[in-house]
Design an enzyme around this catalytic site. Structure first.
Site, PDB file in Angstrom:
ATOM      1  N   GLU B  58       0.826  -1.221   0.000  1.00 39.04           N
ATOM      2  CA  GLU B  58       0.000   0.000   0.000  1.00 39.04           C
ATOM      3  C   GLU B  58       0.852   1.260   0.000  1.00 39.04           C
ATOM      4  O   GLU B  58       0.543   2.234  -0.681  1.00 39.04           O
ATOM      5  CB  GLU B  58      -0.945  -0.005   1.207  1.00 39.04           C
ATOM      6  N   HIS B 127      -9.587  -5.879  10.439  1.00 42.55           N
ATOM      7  CA  HIS B 127     -10.203  -5.626   9.137  1.00 42.55           C
ATOM      8  C   HIS B 127     -11.595  -5.009   9.299  1.00 42.55           C
ATOM      9  O   HIS B 127     -12.446  -5.155   8.432  1.00 42.55           O
ATOM     10  CB  HIS B 127     -10.329  -6.921   8.322  1.00 42.55           C
TER      11      HIS B 127
END
Lengths: 88, 324
Positions: B58, B127
């Protein structure tokens, strides 16, 4: 003693990545054939390998059964939990 | 006007901006296939070379997008889970959000980061977060939070057209919601909340999946003779201080709903904005001060509920406390 093991991811990283989207299928197949579990089973006497497999299956099934039989956690009790471990 | 799901509204917004501006590009993991949230479906075929699958790093691809934005592109980055925003905070906070200031206005950073957030999806502690709080204090950033398909469309387009870095928080549990979107509606600057319901007894402020809960709570309260003002924040940074302050001053009672931990979130900021403007009685409805538990029973208990909002509003009204 230091063991350096070169490993390979058998499956993809997400539901969309089947494992062959970003890698050649041939490369994935070659690594799957070198699966260390299969290779270890191949060098053990057949009955030992089969017994080990049954033993591991039984352990996993017992763990699943335990988890299914366990009571659900109680939200009211857990709500009092602390996010940090305090020194006694 | 078309009826689309929230996720289709995101796709439609991306398509509209890809269509109208050749400098717009989309980067992210699996976006070429439509992404795990199925929000970029068909775009790679429709806009060849402009919807780019990235490696699982990322910081690397967001850093590349930052550089592209400084040099005149208008990149849209998809961060698969909001929890992975922590991986890109260096480029986002230390570089993108400050670049306009540090370069003495030589270049702005028209970078859009889209990310899926929210608990309730059985994804566990790492998450399921909605990491809005940590970014609220970063000058130079804008944060938007669509609660409906209409806003998933409009706020995404506004974010892409904005000259500054904008993070769009998309809620996982809302992707399937359907609603009307108006493709002819003007794309307006970020920063306005929406007044969804008018009432004089208490102000309910929410964002993302909390908006639906606040609206249902307002119905229930109405049956008890308590009339609620309901505000959907839409933009978390900047906050629409005018709308918040006007409503809170009028009702004298403010409840802010946030599916996040109690400290350091937008709920605290909304309370501060209202209290700075006029005396007001306040309560926050948030999740417990804990990482999200994995058990589905505990996860459901940790989320804010309609009942939590109704109880908080009743308690404020029944306390008899009046301001002003």
């Amino acid at each position: 003693m230091l063991i350096e093991a070169r490993t390979y991811r058998h499956k993809g990283h997400s539901r969309l990545d089947t494992g062959e989207r970003y890698r050649p299928a041939e490369e994935v197949r070659e690594w799957l054939e070198r699966d260390p579990l299969l290779r270890a089973a191949a060098i053990l006497p057949a009955e030992v390998a089969a017994a080990l497999r049954r033993q591991v299956d039984a352990e996993i099934e017992a763990a699943v059964a335990d988890a299914r039989a366990a009571p659900w956690p109680d939200p009211d009790r857990e709500r009092g939990a602390s996010a940090t471990k305090e020194r006694a | 006007v078309r009826t689309l799901s929230y996720r289709e509204a995101v796709t439609a917004a991306l398509a509209a901006e890809l269509e109208s501006d050749p400098t717009v590009v989309v980067l992210g993991e699996d976006v070429g296939l439509g992404g795990v949230w199925v929000t970029t479906t068909g775009l790679a075929d429709r806009f060849p070379g402009r919807v780019i699958d990235t490696p699982i790093s990322e910081l690397a691809f967001t850093g590349a997008a930052f550089g592209a934005a400084v040099r005149g592109m208008r990149p849209i980055v998809e961060i698969m889970f909001g929890d992975f925003l922590w991986l890109v905070t260096d480029t986002l906070v230390n570089q993108a959000s400050k670049y306009w200031y540090l370069s003495n206005g030589q270049a702005s950073v028209p970078l859009t980061i889209r990310t899926a957030v929210g608990a309730g999806g059985r994804f566990g502690a790492c998450h399921s977060q909605t990491p809005t709080g940590a970014l609220l204090g970063e000058p130079g950033l804008k944060l938007v939070a669509p609660a409906s398909p209409a806003d998933a469309y409009l706020l995404t387009r506004s974010a892409i057209r904005d000259e500054n870095p904008v993070v769009v928080f998309e809620h996982k549990l809302l992707y399937g919601r359907r609603g009307e979107i108006d493709e002819e509606a003007p794309v307006v600057p970020i920063g306005r909340a929406a007044h969804l319901r008018r009432g004089g007894d208490v102000t309910l402020v929410a964002a993302l999946a909390g908006v639906e809960k606040a609206l249902v709570a307002a119905e229930t309260l109405g049956e008890d003779g308590i009339s609620a003002d309901v505000i959907d924040l839409r933009s978390l940074r900047p906050l629409d201080t005018e709308t918040i302050a006007e409503s809170a001053a009028r009702t004298g009672r403010l409840i802010v709903v946030e599916d996040g931990p109690p400290l350091g979130g937008y709920a605290a900021e909304v309370v501060a904005v209202a209290a700075e403007a006029a005396p007001v009685h306040v309560a926050r409805v948030t999740m417990p001060d804990l990482p999200l538990p994995a058990s589905m029973r505990l996860e459901d208990a940790a989320l804010t509920s309609v009942e939590d909002i109704v109880q908080a509003a009743r308690a404020l009204v029944e306390s008899g406390a009046v301001v002003g």
